[in-house]
Write a protein that holds these residues in place. Structure first.
Motif, short mmCIF file in Angstrom:
data_model
loop_
_atom_site.label_atom_id
_atom_site.label_comp_id
_atom_site.label_asym_id
_atom_site.label_seq_id
_atom_site.Cartn_x
_atom_site.Cartn_y
_atom_site.Cartn_z
N VAL A 94 0.83 -1.20 0.00
CA VAL A 94 0.00 0.00 0.00
C VAL A 94 0.87 1.25 0.00
CG1 VAL A 94 -1.65 1.35 1.36
CG2 VAL A 94 -1.98 -1.11 1.08
N ASN A 150 -9.22 2.32 0.51
CA ASN A 150 -9.03 1.20 1.43
C ASN A 150 -10.36 0.52 1.74
OD1 ASN A 150 -8.40 -0.58 3.50
ND2 ASN A 150 -7.09 0.86 4.59
N LEU A 183 -7.77 -1.33 -2.37
CA LEU A 183 -7.24 -2.33 -1.45
C LEU A 183 -8.37 -3.18 -0.88
CD1 LEU A 183 -4.93 -3.52 0.29
CD2 LEU A 183 -5.49 -1.78 2.01
#
Length: 395
Positions: A22, A34, A348
């Motif tokens: 990340v 995220n 993510l």
């Protein structure tokens, strides 16, 4: 300097490598969305914050709190169980305060697992089930949660040789990470099984009020006789948007509660009294925010489900938690897909094996972001042609 064998026995923390990836992507100037964190994005209700503010200003609350929770908090927890689940709890002997459910899970394991004992844990599951069992010298025995079984464990498949050395059974419904739910019929079977094999059944009820489409999450303690072999861990983190406050409670079998309290009294000095007072305000106050938050999560779930279905996934709407548990595209393993998705889109997600071996082939997607950010994540996937048949389309 050499660390203990205890530390060496813990498997590598998979999120460290994920965080490195990340950071690498972020350094390239990519805006990372995220969808890996299970942390409510809505604020703690104002009346709880106000109760905390007033309690902090009172010097009486600046001293050590009593072990196991102040009496008023334990009473509030008992009243909550009766109001919410019609379960009668003795606040003096069947409640102990927790510094969040994670702490409670760890110390429950320490209270009951000796070297060589089996702990029957779901797979996939919240990682502390496994790591704390190893730290206690025990052996995690994985109960695979499969799509075929609606992500419920097959208890009858556990070998007799394992059951003879097992002391603890840990389950969690509504479930993290699979978002699966269970009904009272399931818990009735679990309670019968635990009694038959002399197990303590520890139910991690961390997502009790985050439910949809008419489903209401039960307490395992609603089953007659459950208190003979069961404790249940509750946290205010998700129900009241209080993840950072670190407060919860365990209720149930008095002997198990006493053992847990004994461990805790030797390793922590309980929860700041002002936080306990704020938690009382939460348990006794208005609950309007629950419907508000659930409406947000339902809208987000439907948005993501619709978009992912358009990209080739086949998603049935989840009835609990704020997670989606999804298969990775054909031809990928969980880690490869996670890294590819992050590199190509800046989105993510959490790879399934972070939660156990049976998580391979899946990833967890969290709905703890506003609809605009979730829509942007879906748009990025569409722009980069991230579909369920990705390997086939790239061939």
């Amino acid at each position: 300097m050499e660390v203990s064998q205890r530390v060496k026995s813990i498997p590598p923390y998979v999120f460290i490598e994920l965080n490195k990836r990340v950071q690498s992507v972020a350094l390239k100037g990519i805006d990372v969305i995220n969808l890996g964190r299970g942390d409510p994005d809505q604020p703690t209700p104002a009346h709880i914050v106000e109760a905390m503010r007033n309690a902090v200003l009172d010097p009486v609350n600046h001293h050590y709190p009593p072990y196991g929770g102040i009496p008023e908090y334990k009473q509030a927890a008992a009243d909550w169980m009766e109001k919410r689940y019609r379960v009668k709890i003795n606040p003096a002997s069947e409640v102990v305060s927790l510094i969040g459910a994670k702490e409670g899970l760890h110390h429950t394991i320490l209270a009951f697992i000796d070297v060589g004992d089996y702990n029957l844990i779901p797979d996939p599951a919240y990682p502390v089930y496994q790591t704390s069992t190893i730290l206690a010298g025990g052996i995690p025995y994985y109960l695979p949660l499969t799509q075929k079984n609606n992500f419920l464990p097959d208890l009858e498949a556990i070998p007799a040789t394992v059951l003879r050395k097992s002391k603890l059974l840990m389950l969690n419904y509504p479930n993290n990470p699979t978002a699966a739910v269970a009904d009272l019929g399931f818990f009735e079977k679990v309670v019968h099984f635990a009694k038959k094999h002399d197990l303590l059944f520890c139910h991690d009820l961390s997502y009790p009020d985050m439910t949809f489409d008419g489903y209401k999450a039960p307490s395992a303690l609603e089953i007659p006789g459950a208190k003979d072999i069961c404790i249940e861990l509750h946290t205010l983190s998700k129900t009241f948007n209080m993840t950072g406050w670190r407060i919860g409670f365990a209720v149930g079998n008095a002997q198990a509660i006493q053992a847990l309290a004994q461990i805790k009294s030797n390793v922590d000095t309980d929860i700041f009294r002002a936080i306990q007072i704020a938690a009382i305000a939460a348990l006794q106050g208005p609950l309007d925010h629950i419907n508000h938050c659930n409406n947000l999560y339902r809208e987000r779930r439907d948005l993501v489900s619709h978009s992912m279905n358009e990209l080739g996934w086949q998603i049935e709407p989840s009835k609990g938690t704020f997670y989606l548990w999804l298969k990775v595209p054909v031809g990928f393993n969980s880690w490869d897909f996670t890294y590819m998705l992050l590199e190509k889109t800046g989105v993510l997600v959490t790879p399934g094996p972070a939660y156990g071996p049976s998580g391979e082939g899946f990833f967890r997607l969290s709905l703890c972001l506003p609809k605009e950010r979730l829509q942007e994540a879906m748009d990025r996937m569409k722009q980069q042609a991230i579909t369920f048949d990705l390997a086939k389309t790239k061939a």
